[in-house]
Structure formats: C-alpha cells, structure tokens
Design a protein around this motif. Structure first.
Motif: not given
Length: 392
Positions: A331-352
């Motif tokens: 909600q807070a960030l526009p579509d961008s690589r930064v937003k994507g990378n942050i989301s992927v980081t959270f996803w990897k933490q959940a997976y691990q």
C-alpha cells in the motif's frame, strides 16, 4: 486378592505467591482405596492419575460479562483520586534502605496485584463487546455503549493505571534522592550519582501487558476507523518499553548466558505476539496511505516494530506478522523493484521459518506488479502460480 489403586486429586486454592503475588497453588491429596479384582479389571494395574489438562496460567481468563457490574466498577476505578488505588499502601516498599530492588519490585506488585487483576477483568469485559476482538463473546448484548465507546473506557482505564504506576516511581525516586542527601550530610561526602535514574530500575507497577494487548487488539479490529499509525505505534512502544525494563531486570545469570528471556516468571509485562501483531494490523488496516505523512509514519512504525520482533529473544514472528508487513509495503510503495525486493525478502523469511500459509500466498499474489516489481519478484509469483505437480 485386591489391587490397590491411587488417585491424585488436584484442588486449586488461592494464596499470595511470594514471586509477584500471583495467586496460583494446588493442594495435592492422595486417596487410597481397594477394590475386589475381577476378570475385567485384572489387567488394569496402572495407577490412575488425574492432572489438569492445562496449567492454571493457561486457563481462559475471567471476563466481566455483567453490564451493570462493568459500568459501576469502571466508574469506581476512574473516580478514585490519584494514588488511592494502591500507591498509598505501597509507599513503605521503598522506605527500607536495606531492601533490595528486587524485593521492592516484588512487594509493590504484590500490593498492586488485586487492583491489577480487577482492571484486567474489567478491560476484558469491555473488549468482549468489541466485535472481532480476542475477547469477543459472540452474542454479547445488553450494553448501551458501542464498540468504540467500550474502547474509550479501556483506554481511560489504561491511562489510570499508567498514572498510578508513574506516581509510585516518582515518589520512590524522590525518597531515594532524599536518602542520598541525608547520607551525604552524615558522612560529609558526596554520594556518587548513579548513571541510571532510580525510576528506571523496573517498569512502573500498574499497566500490564494484558491491558496493552486488549487496547491494541480492540483498536485494530475497529472497522472503517482511520488512525494516524503513530497511535498504534506509541501504544505498542509503551508496552515494549516496560517489557524491556523488566526483561533486563528479571533475567537470571543463566538466562543472560543463554541469551534468552525469562519464561512464565513474570506475566505482568511479558510481551506477546498480540503486542506486535495488533499494532501491525492496525497500521495495515487503518492507515490512510493517500496521506503522505501517515504513509511515512506507517512505514517507519511498522518496520521499527518488525525489527524489534525480529531481534526479540523470547518470541518469534508468525505468518500474520509477515502478512501485515506485505500489505503495508504494497500500500505504501509504488510498483518498483524496491517494492518487489522487499516483498521477496519477507516471503523468503516466511519460507525459511515454515510460516507459509494459504493466506500468505494470497497476500503475496495480491501485490499487482505488471512486471514492474523486478525479475526476482516475478519468479516468486510465477512459482506460486505453478501447480505443485508441475514443480521440478
């Protein structure tokens, strides 16, 4: 021939426990009886032991469900003059110069315990009338107050206990300073000033984690209510500050060596997942992200809380924590690589950490990118859309 059988009967009785005044004890009784052996019971030679399925601290807490009692008791607490709830009875706890800080803390909490339990009981009662709260009792009726009005009563009770605890710490600090001055006059030497203020020895006795959690949770479930994210953050931060003070104070040498927080030795200020997640949920659901100031506050507050939880030595993140963070970032960030990378980081933490759930998968897929969030994000989303049978 008879087969002796024994049965352990645990009966709960209340008493003032020496550590922090928690009322939990059991009287253990053993009754012996004998019964004639039969062909059906000849194989039943093991001792039958009846133990409770849960520890008493894990029993469902009492909730004030009587509307009249809730109204009158709440008014009675709020109308009491400052210092009259328990501070006036606890002032002797710091006047004994030979008493250790630990004994002072234990004594004041023991004196305040009855009031603390009463206020927790009332706050759970108010929360039971807030739809969707952790204490929500479906079908609770009879109250003339709305959910937001019950929340307001809870906040007033929390403030009352905060003021009561702060008054005790202020009186204690003034007494200790006076005692130092008297020592200086008697010895003719100036006593070295402590680097840490006396009021920071332990958390003020009053507001407990149960009270903070009830308020935060009820705030978070208020539908269609817009709040500055700092409202959630500051309430959660007050609870965490008290927790950190007592965590450092109550850790034993073994705890420090193992770098782990105390467990079940103090329930007054021990932070819970609700302390973090309710605040994150409130920020996620009630922030007006079109307001730049609120958007920035939401990012700063949520990442501060998540970082605090990440480095906590006594509890772990869960899927809800990561889900709220994904929604805030989306909600807070526009579509961008930064937003994507942050989301992927959270996803990897959940997976691990083994926290992936269907709800978390949906949350991740809801981040619409249109190929704007970077290649790594696109790979994760593509994998989530691939049936398990087609994965390598």
């Amino acid at each position: 021939m008879t087969i002796p059988s024994s049965r352990l009967i645990l009966q709960r009785q209340q008493f003032s426990q020496s550590h922090l005044g928690r009322r939990v004890s059991y009287v253990l009784k053993r009754s012996l009886s004998s019964a004639p052996a039969t062909s059906e019971s000849s194989e039943a030679t093991s001792v039958v032991v009846d133990f409770p399925t849960r520890h008493s601290w894990k029993q469902t807490p009492r909730v004030c469900s009587d509307v009249q009692e809730l109204k009158e008791s709440t008014a009675s607490i709020l109308e009491q003059p400052l210092g009259s709830l328990y501070v006036s009875n606890a002032s002797d706890s710091f006047k004994d110069s030979t008493s250790s800080i630990e004994n002072q803390r234990n004594e004041v909490y023991e004196i305040a315990d009855a009031t603390i339990q009463q206020v927790e009981y009332l706050m759970r009662g108010h929360a039971s009338f807030v739809e969707g709260s952790i204490y929500d009792r479906k079908g609770s009726t009879g109250s003339s107050l709305s959910g937001p009005e019950h929340l307001e009563q809870m906040q007033l009770l929390l403030q009352k206990m905060q003021h009561e605890g702060n008054l005790y710490m202020r009186l204690r600090e003034e007494h200790l300073k006076l005692a130092e001055e008297e020592t200086e006059e008697e010895d003719g030497e100036k006593v070295a000033e402590s680097e840490e203020s006396p009021d920071m020895d332990f958390a003020p006795p009053g507001a407990t984690i149960t009270m903070y959690d009830a308020v935060l949770d009820s705030m978070a479930v208020q539908s269609e209510r817009r709040e500055d994210p700092l409202v959630f953050f500051e309430t959660s931060l007050q609870a965490l500050q008290a927790f950190e003070l007592d965590a450092d104070f109550l850790m034993t040498e073994e705890d420090k060596r193992k770098k782990q927080y105390f467990q079940q030795r103090d329930t007054y200020t021990l932070a819970t997942p609700v302390t973090y997640n309710a605040a994150l949920r409130g920020i996620s659901d009630h922030t007006d992200f079109s307001n730049p100031e609120h958007r920035d506050n939401a990012l700063n507050a949520s990442f501060h809380l998540y970082n605090h939880m990440t480095h906590s030595e006594h509890l772990l993140r869960n899927s809800a924590s990561i889900g709220y963070m994904l929604h805030i970032v989306n909600q807070a960030l526009p579509d961008s690589r930064v937003k994507g990378n942050i989301s992927v980081t959270f996803w990897k933490q959940a997976y691990q950490m083994g926290l992936v759930t269907p709800q978390l998968v949906e949350r991740m897929q809801s981040i619409h990118s249109d190929l704007k969030c970077g290649p790594e994000f696109e790979r994760v989303v593509k994998q989530l859309e691939t049936p398990l049978s087609d994965l390598p």
